[in-house]
Design a protein around this motif. Sequence first.
Motif, short mmCIF file in Angstrom:
data_model
loop_
_atom_site.label_atom_id
_atom_site.label_comp_id
_atom_site.label_asym_id
_atom_site.label_seq_id
_atom_site.Cartn_x
_atom_site.Cartn_y
_atom_site.Cartn_z
N ALA A 35 0.88 -1.03 0.13
CA ALA A 35 0.08 -0.05 0.01
C ALA A 35 0.69 1.30 -0.01
CB ALA A 35 -1.00 -0.09 1.20
N LEU A 36 1.65 1.22 0.76
CA LEU A 36 2.61 2.59 1.09
C LEU A 36 3.42 2.73 -0.66
CD1 LEU A 36 4.22 2.06 4.44
CD2 LEU A 36 2.62 3.78 3.71
N ARG A 37 4.02 1.52 -1.25
CA ARG A 37 4.69 1.67 -2.31
C ARG A 37 3.55 2.27 -3.64
NH1 ARG A 37 9.53 -1.34 -2.70
NH2 ARG A 37 10.01 -2.29 -0.85
N SER A 38 2.34 1.98 -3.18
CA SER A 38 1.51 2.47 -4.43
C SER A 38 1.28 3.80 -4.41
CB SER A 38 -0.11 2.08 -4.08
OG SER A 38 -0.58 2.44 -3.05
N PHE A 43 -4.04 5.19 4.26
CA PHE A 43 -4.11 5.26 5.83
C PHE A 43 -3.05 5.89 6.24
CE2 PHE A 43 -2.00 1.27 4.24
CZ PHE A 43 -0.86 1.47 4.76
N VAL A 44 -2.77 6.10 7.20
CA VAL A 44 -1.69 6.82 7.85
C VAL A 44 -1.09 5.92 8.95
CG1 VAL A 44 -3.03 7.94 9.72
CG2 VAL A 44 -0.68 8.76 9.22
N LEU A 45 0.40 5.47 8.60
CA LEU A 45 0.82 4.48 9.50
C LEU A 45 1.49 4.95 10.83
CD1 LEU A 45 1.85 1.48 9.72
CD2 LEU A 45 4.01 2.32 8.50
N ILE A 59 9.55 2.50 10.27
CA ILE A 59 9.23 2.36 9.22
C ILE A 59 9.06 3.74 8.32
CG2 ILE A 59 7.42 1.52 7.52
CD1 ILE A 59 6.58 -0.43 9.70
N PRO A 60 9.70 3.89 7.21
CA PRO A 60 9.81 5.27 6.43
C PRO A 60 8.24 5.63 6.45
CG PRO A 60 11.39 3.81 5.31
CD PRO A 60 10.66 2.83 6.46
N GLY A 61 8.09 6.90 6.71
CA GLY A 61 6.80 7.59 6.39
C GLY A 61 5.74 7.35 7.43
N ALA A 62 6.18 6.51 8.51
CA ALA A 62 5.39 6.56 9.91
C ALA A 62 5.33 7.81 10.47
CB ALA A 62 5.89 5.27 10.65
N VAL A 63 4.08 7.83 11.16
CA VAL A 63 4.13 9.05 12.13
C VAL A 63 4.42 8.44 13.54
CG1 VAL A 63 2.18 10.54 13.13
CG2 VAL A 63 2.17 10.33 10.72
N HIS A 64 4.92 9.33 14.26
CA HIS A 64 5.54 8.88 15.56
C HIS A 64 4.40 9.44 16.78
CE1 HIS A 64 8.57 8.72 19.27
NE2 HIS A 64 7.86 7.73 19.08
N LEU A 65 3.61 8.33 17.32
CA LEU A 65 2.56 8.76 18.25
C LEU A 65 2.69 7.55 19.14
CD1 LEU A 65 0.25 10.67 19.13
CD2 LEU A 65 -1.09 9.26 17.54
N PRO A 66 3.60 7.85 20.29
CA PRO A 66 3.41 6.66 21.30
C PRO A 66 2.17 6.60 21.95
CG PRO A 66 5.40 8.47 21.56
CD PRO A 66 4.45 8.89 20.56
N VAL A 82 -9.02 9.86 7.94
CA VAL A 82 -8.12 8.82 7.20
C VAL A 82 -7.79 7.58 8.27
CG1 VAL A 82 -5.92 8.81 6.68
CG2 VAL A 82 -7.12 10.87 6.22
N PRO A 83 -8.12 6.48 7.78
CA PRO A 83 -7.77 5.40 8.46
C PRO A 83 -6.46 5.34 9.10
CG PRO A 83 -9.14 4.71 6.26
CD PRO A 83 -8.59 6.13 6.26
N VAL A 84 -6.45 4.71 10.06
CA VAL A 84 -4.92 4.50 10.87
C VAL A 84 -4.69 3.01 10.84
CG1 VAL A 84 -3.70 4.88 13.12
CG2 VAL A 84 -5.69 6.48 12.44
N VAL A 85 -3.48 2.69 10.92
CA VAL A 85 -2.59 1.43 11.00
C VAL A 85 -1.67 1.67 12.02
CG1 VAL A 85 -1.41 -0.52 9.97
CG2 VAL A 85 -3.11 0.68 8.78
#
Length: 152
Positions: A35-38, A43-45, A59-66, A82-85
């Motif tokens: 999905a990210l490569r597409s 979603f936001v990771l 993971i490249p592109g991930a949002v850091h949210l502890p 936006v869905p979240v993973v």
Amino acid sequence: MTTLDAAPRQADAAAIAHFAAKLRYETDPSDVDAALRSGRPGFVLVDTRGAAAWAQGRIPGAVHLPTRDIPDRAGRVLDPAVPVVTYCWGPGCNGSTRAALQLATMGYRVQEMIGGFEYWAREGLPVESDDGPATRPADPLTAPVALPACDC
């Protein structure tokens, strides 16, 4: 001892509901990577680990949210439309499950990436750290070394 019998049966509604729910609320590193490569993942990771883990590798592109910061920061860093993973360390850690639960109670549509960062890295998918990008060779116990995805 298993509770399944060997006789062929009609479709099992409970089993169908169970496995459909797993696929609705769980995803895996291979599917997230595709999905990210597409370029349009839909979603936001979200990396739910703490600062030391984030610095060590992510993971490249991930949002850091502890996970501990979700109540205070989710509304500022995530779009509710936006869905979240979520992901955390790996199968031995339930941090991404706790984060997914918190986000779901806040109204976000959420899935958990099973295997977490551990299986992402073990499958040879790209990672980055505070030292820069890296790709590790695939672990033959977790992914086929000759293919770019799990092929399942």
